[in-house]
Design a protein around this motif. Structure first.
Motif, mmCIF file in Angstrom:
data_model
loop_
_atom_site.group_PDB
_atom_site.id
_atom_site.type_symbol
_atom_site.label_atom_id
_atom_site.label_comp_id
_atom_site.label_asym_id
_atom_site.label_seq_id
_atom_site.Cartn_x
_atom_site.Cartn_y
_atom_site.Cartn_z
ATOM 1 N N SER A 52 0.708 -0.851 -0.293
ATOM 2 C CA SER A 52 -0.036 0.017 0.009
ATOM 3 C C SER A 52 0.562 1.426 0.294
ATOM 4 O O SER A 52 0.727 2.020 -0.520
ATOM 5 C CB SER A 52 -0.913 -0.052 1.492
ATOM 6 N N ASP A 56 1.373 3.396 -3.295
ATOM 7 C CA ASP A 56 0.611 5.403 -2.827
ATOM 8 C C ASP A 56 2.155 6.400 -3.770
ATOM 9 O O ASP A 56 1.857 7.214 -4.036
ATOM 10 C CB ASP A 56 0.493 5.471 -1.637
ATOM 11 N N ARG A 57 3.517 5.575 -2.629
ATOM 12 C CA ARG A 57 4.160 6.812 -2.935
ATOM 13 C C ARG A 57 5.057 6.477 -4.716
ATOM 14 O O ARG A 57 4.757 8.048 -5.224
ATOM 15 C CB ARG A 57 5.470 6.172 -2.766
ATOM 16 N N SER A 59 2.590 6.222 -6.897
ATOM 17 C CA SER A 59 0.684 6.173 -7.690
ATOM 18 C C SER A 59 0.421 5.310 -8.879
ATOM 19 O O SER A 59 0.491 5.401 -9.621
ATOM 20 C CB SER A 59 1.509 8.117 -8.193
#
Length: 143
Positions: A52, A56-57, A59
């Motif tokens: 996760s 997220d980092r 994208s």
């Protein structure tokens, strides 16, 4: 025993100061890895947590990270995931490969090795890895 006495003992054993500093640096690095792994296991960080944060980092969708895409935008986070799962959790390459949709252990091994190479040559990749480690620590560790 004072530092001077310790140093004199080392010198008399035939170990140079540079060799001693190398041994100390290697020991500290090894100890840091062990501490991070213990903290991660005690604080409940898991492979889905790492996935996760990495997704997220970078994208990207987490399913793309574990999917079969060979695009760099998916490979870099996949390499980061392999490295972080190995580094923080001490997962085996078989465990990491299994998490990546049942891939072979060599995929995870390649991902970890590639991540280490990228951290040495790509400052953006290294910053992203550092960010992920910090994010995982901040989410799960409370002192």
């Amino acid at each position: 025993m004072t530092d001077t006495m310790f140093y004199n003992r080392i010198v008399s054993a035939g170990i140079s100061r540079d060799e001693l500093m190398g041994i100390i640096k290697e020991y500290r690095s090894s100890l840091t890895v062990k501490i991070l792994r213990i903290q991660s296991r005690l604080t409940g960080v898991s492979m889905p947590d790492i996935l996760s944060v990495v997704a997220d980092r970078w994208s990207v969708d987490p399913l793309d990270v574990i999917g079969h895409s060979r695009k760099d935008k998916h490979n870099f986070p996949r390499h980061a995931f392999c490295y972080l799962s190995w580094y923080l959790l001490g997962c085996t390459f078989n465990e990491i490969g299994e998490f990546l949709n049942g891939r072979d252990h060599t995929t995870a091994l390649h991902g970890k090795r590639t991540a280490i190479d990228l951290m040495q040559t790509n400052p953006v990749f290294l910053d992203n890895i550092s960010f992920c480690i910090e994010a995982l620590s901040n989410d799960k560790v409370s002192f």
